[in-house]
Design a protein around this motif. Structure first.
Motif, PDB file in Angstrom:
ATOM      1  N   THR A  99       0.837  -1.192   0.000  1.00 41.65           N
ATOM      2  CA  THR A  99       0.000   0.000   0.000  1.00 41.65           C
ATOM      3  C   THR A  99       0.875   1.246   0.000  1.00 41.65           C
ATOM      4  OG1 THR A  99      -1.901   1.052   1.111  1.00 41.65           O
ATOM      5  CG2 THR A  99      -0.185   0.111   2.533  1.00 41.65           C
ATOM      6  N   GLY A 100       0.329   2.324  -0.543  1.00 38.76           N
ATOM      7  CA  GLY A 100       1.031   3.597  -0.558  1.00 38.76           C
ATOM      8  C   GLY A 100       1.994   3.797  -1.700  1.00 38.76           C
ATOM      9  N   HIS A 101       1.937   2.935  -2.708  1.00 43.96           N
ATOM     10  CA  HIS A 101       2.910   2.975  -3.805  1.00 43.96           C
ATOM     11  C   HIS A 101       2.360   3.719  -5.024  1.00 43.96           C
ATOM     12  CE1 HIS A 101       5.477   0.072  -1.747  1.00 43.96           C
ATOM     13  NE2 HIS A 101       4.381  -0.635  -1.497  1.00 43.96           N
ATOM     14  N   THR A 102       3.266   4.341  -5.752  1.00 50.51           N
ATOM     15  CA  THR A 102       2.959   4.869  -7.077  1.00 50.51           C
ATOM     16  C   THR A 102       3.707   4.005  -8.084  1.00 50.51           C
ATOM     17  OG1 THR A 102       2.657   7.128  -6.278  1.00 50.51           O
ATOM     18  CG2 THR A 102       3.113   6.862  -8.620  1.00 50.51           C
ATOM     19  N   HIS A 103       2.968   3.177  -8.803  1.00 52.90           N
ATOM     20  CA  HIS A 103       3.566   2.186  -9.700  1.00 52.90           C
ATOM     21  C   HIS A 103       3.558   2.659 -11.144  1.00 52.90           C
ATOM     22  CE1 HIS A 103       4.099  -1.198  -6.978  1.00 52.90           C
ATOM     23  NE2 HIS A 103       2.901  -0.969  -6.467  1.00 52.90           N
ATOM     24  N   ILE A 104       4.493   2.135 -11.907  1.00 56.70           N
ATOM     25  CA  ILE A 104       4.486   2.231 -13.361  1.00 56.70           C
ATOM     26  C   ILE A 104       4.090   0.862 -13.896  1.00 56.70           C
ATOM     27  CG2 ILE A 104       5.897   2.602 -15.411  1.00 56.70           C
ATOM     28  CD1 ILE A 104       7.618   4.492 -13.681  1.00 56.70           C
ATOM     29  N   SER A 105       3.136   0.828 -14.792  1.00 59.03           N
ATOM     30  CA  SER A 105       2.480  -0.409 -15.212  1.00 59.03           C
ATOM     31  C   SER A 105       3.445  -1.533 -15.587  1.00 59.03           C
ATOM     32  CB  SER A 105       1.538  -0.119 -16.386  1.00 59.03           C
ATOM     33  OG  SER A 105       2.271   0.515 -17.440  1.00 59.03           O
ATOM     34  N   LEU A 106       4.321  -1.296 -16.540  1.00 60.25           N
ATOM     35  CA  LEU A 106       5.183  -2.369 -17.025  1.00 60.25           C
ATOM     36  C   LEU A 106       6.204  -2.787 -15.977  1.00 60.25           C
ATOM     37  CD1 LEU A 106       5.772  -1.258 -20.735  1.00 60.25           C
ATOM     38  CD2 LEU A 106       3.930  -2.662 -19.769  1.00 60.25           C
ATOM     39  N   ASP A 107       6.633  -1.847 -15.144  1.00 56.59           N
ATOM     40  CA  ASP A 107       7.545  -2.191 -14.050  1.00 56.59           C
ATOM     41  C   ASP A 107       6.839  -3.066 -13.015  1.00 56.59           C
ATOM     42  OD1 ASP A 107       9.359  -0.613 -15.369  1.00 56.59           O
ATOM     43  OD2 ASP A 107       9.215   1.078 -13.970  1.00 56.59           O
ATOM     44  N   LEU A 108       5.579  -2.765 -12.730  1.00 60.82           N
ATOM     45  CA  LEU A 108       4.805  -3.568 -11.790  1.00 60.82           C
ATOM     46  C   LEU A 108       4.614  -4.986 -12.307  1.00 60.82           C
ATOM     47  CD1 LEU A 108       3.006  -3.891  -9.265  1.00 60.82           C
ATOM     48  CD2 LEU A 108       1.117  -2.963 -10.602  1.00 60.82           C
ATOM     49  N   ILE A 109       4.324  -5.109 -13.593  1.00 62.15           N
ATOM     50  CA  ILE A 109       4.168  -6.430 -14.198  1.00 62.15           C
ATOM     51  C   ILE A 109       5.448  -7.250 -14.031  1.00 62.15           C
ATOM     52  CG2 ILE A 109       3.957  -7.600 -16.435  1.00 62.15           C
ATOM     53  CD1 ILE A 109       1.935  -5.364 -17.196  1.00 62.15           C
ATOM     54  N   ALA A 110       6.593  -6.613 -14.249  1.00 60.78           N
ATOM     55  CA  ALA A 110       7.877  -7.309 -14.084  1.00 60.78           C
ATOM     56  C   ALA A 110       8.140  -7.636 -12.614  1.00 60.78           C
ATOM     57  CB  ALA A 110       8.998  -6.449 -14.652  1.00 60.78           C
ATOM     58  N   GLU A 111       7.869  -6.688 -11.724  1.00 63.94           N
ATOM     59  CA  GLU A 111       8.121  -6.886 -10.294  1.00 63.94           C
ATOM     60  C   GLU A 111       7.293  -8.035  -9.737  1.00 63.94           C
ATOM     61  OE1 GLU A 111       7.224  -4.544  -6.069  1.00 63.94           O
ATOM     62  OE2 GLU A 111       7.239  -3.416  -7.950  1.00 63.94           O
ATOM     63  N   PHE A 112       6.041  -8.114 -10.133  1.00 61.71           N
ATOM     64  CA  PHE A 112       5.147  -9.156  -9.638  1.00 61.71           C
ATOM     65  C   PHE A 112       5.256 -10.456 -10.430  1.00 61.71           C
ATOM     66  CE2 PHE A 112       1.571  -6.778  -7.176  1.00 61.71           C
ATOM     67  CZ  PHE A 112       2.526  -6.045  -6.484  1.00 61.71           C
ATOM     68  N   GLY A 113       6.003 -10.456 -11.529  1.00 62.12           N
ATOM     69  CA  GLY A 113       6.121 -11.649 -12.365  1.00 62.12           C
ATOM     70  C   GLY A 113       4.813 -12.050 -13.002  1.00 62.12           C
ATOM     71  N   LEU A 114       4.064 -11.060 -13.488  1.00 62.33           N
ATOM     72  CA  LEU A 114       2.729 -11.311 -14.009  1.00 62.33           C
ATOM     73  C   LEU A 114       2.760 -11.773 -15.457  1.00 62.33           C
ATOM     74  CD1 LEU A 114       0.939  -8.122 -12.622  1.00 62.33           C
ATOM     75  CD2 LEU A 114       1.011 -10.407 -11.590  1.00 62.33           C
ATOM     76  N   THR A 115       1.800 -12.597 -15.815  1.00 60.41           N
ATOM     77  CA  THR A 115       1.546 -12.955 -17.201  1.00 60.41           C
ATOM     78  C   THR A 115       0.377 -12.114 -17.689  1.00 60.41           C
ATOM     79  OG1 THR A 115       2.298 -15.231 -16.881  1.00 60.41           O
ATOM     80  CG2 THR A 115       0.866 -14.802 -18.776  1.00 60.41           C
ATOM     81  N   VAL A 116       0.597 -11.363 -18.737  1.00 63.35           N
ATOM     82  CA  VAL A 116      -0.456 -10.497 -19.261  1.00 63.35           C
ATOM     83  C   VAL A 116      -1.484 -11.340 -19.997  1.00 63.35           C
ATOM     84  CG1 VAL A 116      -0.979  -8.552 -20.788  1.00 63.35           C
ATOM     85  CG2 VAL A 116       1.136  -8.551 -19.418  1.00 63.35           C
ATOM     86  N   ARG A 117      -2.743 -11.167 -19.607  1.00 65.58           N
ATOM     87  CA  ARG A 117      -3.851 -11.903 -20.208  1.00 65.58           C
ATOM     88  C   ARG A 117      -4.735 -10.974 -21.034  1.00 65.58           C
ATOM     89  NH1 ARG A 117      -5.184 -16.989 -18.240  1.00 65.58           N
ATOM     90  NH2 ARG A 117      -3.673 -17.826 -16.749  1.00 65.58           N
ATOM     91  N   THR A 118      -5.650 -11.562 -21.770  1.00 61.67           N
ATOM     92  CA  THR A 118      -6.613 -10.778 -22.527  1.00 61.67           C
ATOM     93  C   THR A 118      -7.608 -10.124 -21.569  1.00 61.67           C
ATOM     94  OG1 THR A 118      -8.321 -12.497 -22.771  1.00 61.67           O
ATOM     95  CG2 THR A 118      -6.475 -12.531 -24.341  1.00 61.67           C
ATOM     96  N   LEU A 119      -8.433  -9.250 -22.097  1.00 59.71           N
ATOM     97  CA  LEU A 119      -9.449  -8.586 -21.274  1.00 59.71           C
ATOM     98  C   LEU A 119     -10.522  -9.554 -20.801  1.00 59.71           C
ATOM     99  CD1 LEU A 119      -9.874  -5.201 -23.165  1.00 59.71           C
ATOM    100  CD2 LEU A 119      -8.356  -5.753 -21.259  1.00 59.71           C
ATOM    101  N   ASP A 120     -10.593 -10.739 -21.404  1.00 55.28           N
ATOM    102  CA  ASP A 120     -11.500 -11.793 -20.959  1.00 55.28           C
ATOM    103  C   ASP A 120     -10.826 -12.732 -19.976  1.00 55.28           C
ATOM    104  OD1 ASP A 120     -13.493 -10.728 -22.517  1.00 55.28           O
ATOM    105  OD2 ASP A 120     -13.353 -12.236 -24.105  1.00 55.28           O
ATOM    106  N   GLY A 121      -9.578 -12.448 -19.608  1.00 59.86           N
ATOM    107  CA  GLY A 121      -8.863 -13.270 -18.643  1.00 59.86           C
ATOM    108  C   GLY A 121      -8.215 -14.509 -19.224  1.00 59.86           C
ATOM    109  N   ASP A 122      -8.191 -14.621 -20.536  1.00 61.91           N
ATOM    110  CA  ASP A 122      -7.596 -15.793 -21.187  1.00 61.91           C
ATOM    111  C   ASP A 122      -6.121 -15.552 -21.483  1.00 61.91           C
ATOM    112  OD1 ASP A 122     -10.102 -17.102 -21.324  1.00 61.91           O
ATOM    113  OD2 ASP A 122     -10.624 -15.907 -23.090  1.00 61.91           O
ATOM    114  N   PRO A 123      -5.319 -16.628 -21.650  1.00 61.71           N
ATOM    115  CA  PRO A 123      -3.934 -16.454 -22.085  1.00 61.71           C
ATOM    116  C   PRO A 123      -3.909 -15.786 -23.449  1.00 61.71           C
ATOM    117  CG  PRO A 123      -4.303 -18.677 -21.256  1.00 61.71           C
ATOM    118  CD  PRO A 123      -5.652 -18.046 -21.369  1.00 61.71           C
ATOM    119  N   ARG A 124      -2.903 -14.928 -23.657  1.00 59.82           N
ATOM    120  CA  ARG A 124      -2.775 -14.242 -24.973  1.00 59.82           C
ATOM    121  C   ARG A 124      -2.074 -15.136 -25.983  1.00 59.82           C
ATOM    122  NH1 ARG A 124      -0.939  -8.098 -24.849  1.00 59.82           N
ATOM    123  NH2 ARG A 124       0.994  -8.911 -23.962  1.00 59.82           N
TER     124      ARG A 124
END
Length: 274
Positions: free
Chosen positions: A249-274
């Protein structure tokens, strides 16, 4: 489709007639949430740009959860006062997640920028998110859990100089960026006050341009392809903050940096694998 990360959650998304707001609402519904969508534009007769609350609602209903539409001008205090009560009534209970996405961006040189527009941008881009947050906080703190995600902008950052490297919009984003800088500061202070109560407050901004309908109208002709990130990437970052752990909490994130930090897999807007 992926796991239902937001099953049973009640979510409010502002600025949801088009763009990032509509995309976030769709992904939340795909992840099992009941969603209240807020904007001024309900149908095409009111639309300056493509996209309406009706269009977004049609997308959300495919996922089987509750959907409620709230027409409101978030620059108007009286309209804001009814947003959370109407969302709670429509979704059947208190709000778990608030995504403050609605904003207005009016560009112009600082030295002669109309003060009426300054006030409008601060009212919609900073005061309104705080007002809605204040409305959901009591129920969140009573339950010991809640998520507030404020969508910010890279224009909040200062230009180093001189010499100043301003980019294609020149100083035109200054007043808009000032309202987003204020939002970042309010978010951080609110997070500090609520720390330990289970309510997370974070902001996230795109690293590059997300060419929503509004952004394309403003800067689409001056943004290079390498300065653009996908809608799915921005939404993935926002979603991560809609179910982040209590100590985040209390963070100002940059989108692509957050994705890398959390190790996220980007999905479609329907929640499916891209």
């Amino acid at each position: 489709m992926g796991s239902k990360r937001l099953d049973g959650k009640r979510v409010v998304v502002t600025g949801a007639s088009r763009g990032i707001g509509a995309a976030v609402a769709r992904r939340c519904a795909a992840e099992g949430a009941d969603v209240a969508i807020v904007a001024r534009t309900v149908d095409a007769a009111d639309a300056y740009l493509p996209g309406t609350l009706g269009d977004t609602a049609d997308e959300l209903r495919r996922f089987g959860g509750r959907v409620t539409l709230i027409q409101a001008d978030l620059a108007d205090e009286a309209d804001r006062e009814r947003v959370v009560p109407e969302a709670e009534a429509g979704l059947g209970g208190p709000i778990d997640v608030l995504v403050n996405n609605a904003a207005v961006a009016l560009y112009g040189t600082v030295a002669d920028y109309p003060l009426k527009r300054v006030r409008l941008m601060h009212e919609l881009n900073c005061v309104a998110p705080l007002h809605l947050a204040q409305a959901v906080i009591p129920a969140m703190t009573a339950r010991g859990e809640g998520w507030i995600v404020n969508v910010s902008s890279g224009t909040a950052r200062h230009w180093p100089g001189p010499p100043f490297r301003l980019g294609g919009t020149g100083t035109g984003t200054t007043v808009y960026g000032a309202s987003k800088a204020a939002l970042n500061r309010v978010s951080n202070g609110l997070a500090a006050e609520l720390h330990g109560c289970g309510v997370r407050v974070n902001t996230v901004e795109p690293r590059a341009a997300v060419l929503s309908e509004g952004a394309r109208d403003l800067v689409g002709d001056i943004v290079r392809p390498d300065q653009v990130e996908s809608m799915e990437e921005m939404v993935e970052a926002i979603l991560a903050l809609c179910d982040c752990p209590a100590d985040h909490t209390g963070h100002t994130h940059i989108s692509l940096d957050l994705i890398a930090e959390f190790g996220l897999t980007v999905r479609t807007l329907d929640g499916d694998p891209r």
